[in-house]
Design an enzyme around this catalytic site. Structure first.
Site, PDB file in Angstrom:
ATOM      1  CG  HIS A  66       7.416   5.285   1.085  1.00 41.19           C
ATOM      2  ND1 HIS A  66       7.094   6.386   1.835  1.00 41.19           N
ATOM      3  CD2 HIS A  66       7.550   4.263   1.958  1.00 41.19           C
ATOM      4  CE1 HIS A  66       7.040   6.056   3.113  1.00 41.19           C
ATOM      5  NE2 HIS A  66       7.319   4.754   3.220  1.00 41.19           N
ATOM      6  CG  HIS A 124      -0.061   0.213   2.506  1.00 40.02           C
ATOM      7  ND1 HIS A 124       0.609  -0.828   3.119  1.00 40.02           N
ATOM      8  CD2 HIS A 124       0.265   1.326   3.204  1.00 40.02           C
ATOM      9  CE1 HIS A 124       1.285  -0.354   4.152  1.00 40.02           C
ATOM     10  NE2 HIS A 124       1.102   0.956   4.238  1.00 40.02           N
TER      11      HIS A 124
HETATM   12  P1  ATP Z   1       5.426  -2.969  11.609  1.00 39.06           P
HETATM   13  O1  ATP Z   1       5.390  -1.650  12.340  1.00 39.06           O
HETATM   14  O2  ATP Z   1       4.839  -4.105  12.372  1.00 39.06           O
HETATM   15  O3  ATP Z   1       6.755  -3.278  11.017  1.00 39.06           O
HETATM   16  P2  ATP Z   1       4.049  -1.569   9.502  1.00 39.06           P
HETATM   17  O4  ATP Z   1       5.020  -0.449   9.691  1.00 39.06           O
HETATM   18  O5  ATP Z   1       3.761  -2.041   8.120  1.00 39.06           O
HETATM   19  O6  ATP Z   1       4.457  -2.853  10.347  1.00 39.06           O
HETATM   20  P3  ATP Z   1       2.268   0.076  10.973  1.00 39.06           P
HETATM   21  O7  ATP Z   1       3.408   0.466  11.871  1.00 39.06           O
HETATM   22  O8  ATP Z   1       0.936  -0.190  11.577  1.00 39.06           O
HETATM   23  O9  ATP Z   1       2.642  -1.199  10.136  1.00 39.06           O
HETATM   24  O10 ATP Z   1       2.147   1.231   9.906  1.00 39.06           O
HETATM   25  C1  ATP Z   1       1.103   1.294   8.950  1.00 39.06           C
HETATM   26  C2  ATP Z   1       1.547   2.203   7.820  1.00 39.06           C
HETATM   27  O11 ATP Z   1       1.816   3.516   8.346  1.00 39.06           O
HETATM   28  C3  ATP Z   1       2.846   1.781   7.150  1.00 39.06           C
HETATM   29  O12 ATP Z   1       2.788   2.178   5.800  1.00 39.06           O
HETATM   30  C4  ATP Z   1       3.911   2.575   7.881  1.00 39.06           C
HETATM   31  O13 ATP Z   1       5.041   2.810   7.062  1.00 39.06           O
HETATM   32  C5  ATP Z   1       3.185   3.875   8.155  1.00 39.06           C
HETATM   33  N1  ATP Z   1       3.694   4.486   9.376  1.00 39.06           N
HETATM   34  C6  ATP Z   1       3.880   3.884  10.564  1.00 39.06           C
HETATM   35  N2  ATP Z   1       4.335   4.735  11.504  1.00 39.06           N
HETATM   36  C7  ATP Z   1       4.427   5.933  10.893  1.00 39.06           C
HETATM   37  C8  ATP Z   1       4.814   7.255  11.315  1.00 39.06           C
HETATM   38  N3  ATP Z   1       5.196   7.515  12.563  1.00 39.06           N
HETATM   39  N4  ATP Z   1       4.776   8.240  10.403  1.00 39.06           N
HETATM   40  C9  ATP Z   1       4.384   8.011   9.134  1.00 39.06           C
HETATM   41  N5  ATP Z   1       3.991   6.809   8.682  1.00 39.06           N
HETATM   42  C10 ATP Z   1       4.017   5.782   9.533  1.00 39.06           C
END
Ligand code: ATP
Ligand code: MG
Length: 175
Positions: A127, A45
């Protein structure tokens, strides 16, 4: 149930349709040859706004805000493969993109402020994360660029299950 126990980890995203998802997923095995862990195909996504942990009231507030936005038609060309050493991810994104995408991301960030949430302060870099624990920039695979046309955005829930993260689309806003 308390507010805290009913809170959810949410984000707004562009969600690839089946065809685009297949094209993106086809890149993964080749990319992962250089190391790193491919993102499960179902998880691919492009994040518009990461809300983090929100209460039911904050979710409702953000949905109401999203109802006021018109999802713009977007034509993206995913042609830029990058590696971020900090989070150790390899990602694919557009090297240039329509202003409407920045406007949409900024509108959702403004909604976050209105709903008592703190948006990311870093400049928006659209991205699609392809590899985690990526040691460096992978070799450029065939199959690039990936064109992506969309007229909608989604609200997703992120949950961790035993061996990874699972996303669920809660709502979609169509043009
Ligand atoms: P994990 O954290 O378990 O490795 P993930 O990063 O895919 O998995 P989430 O942390 O729930 O899952 O994040 C969901 C989406 O939001 C992802 O696309 C992630 O890159 C983005 N994301 C997470 N934290 C942030 C942040 N602090 N700022 C911007 N985008 C974020
Ligand atoms: Mg994360």
């Amino acid at each position: 149930m308390s507010e805290a126990s009913r809170s959810q980890r949410l984000f707004f995203a562009l969600w690839p349709d089946a065809g685009e998802r297949r094209q993106l997923a086809a890149l993964l095995p080749v990319l992962a040859q250089g190391g790193g862990r491919p993102v499960p195909a179902d998880n691919l996504h492009l994040t518009l706004a990461f809300l983090g942990q929100v209460t039911p009231a904050q979710r409702q507030c953000m949905e109401a805000w999203a109802d006021t936005l018109n999802p713009p038609p977007l034509e993206l060309i995913l042609d830029r493969l990058e590696h971020w050493p900090g989070p150790r991810i390899a990602w694919l994104g557009p090297s240039a993109w329509p202003e409407a995408l920045d406007v949409l991301a900024a509108s959702l960030a403004e909604g976050m402020r209105q709903c008592g949430l703190q948006p990311d302060t870093r400049p928006y870099t659209p991205h699609v994360t392809l590899l985690r624990k990526a040691p460096g920039l992978p070799a450029v695979p065939t199959g690039l660029p990936v064109p992506w046309r969309t007229r909608s955005f989604v609200l997703c829930e992120s949950r961790s299950d035993g061996d990874g993260v699972v996303y669920r689309v809660l709502r979609r806003w169509d043009a």
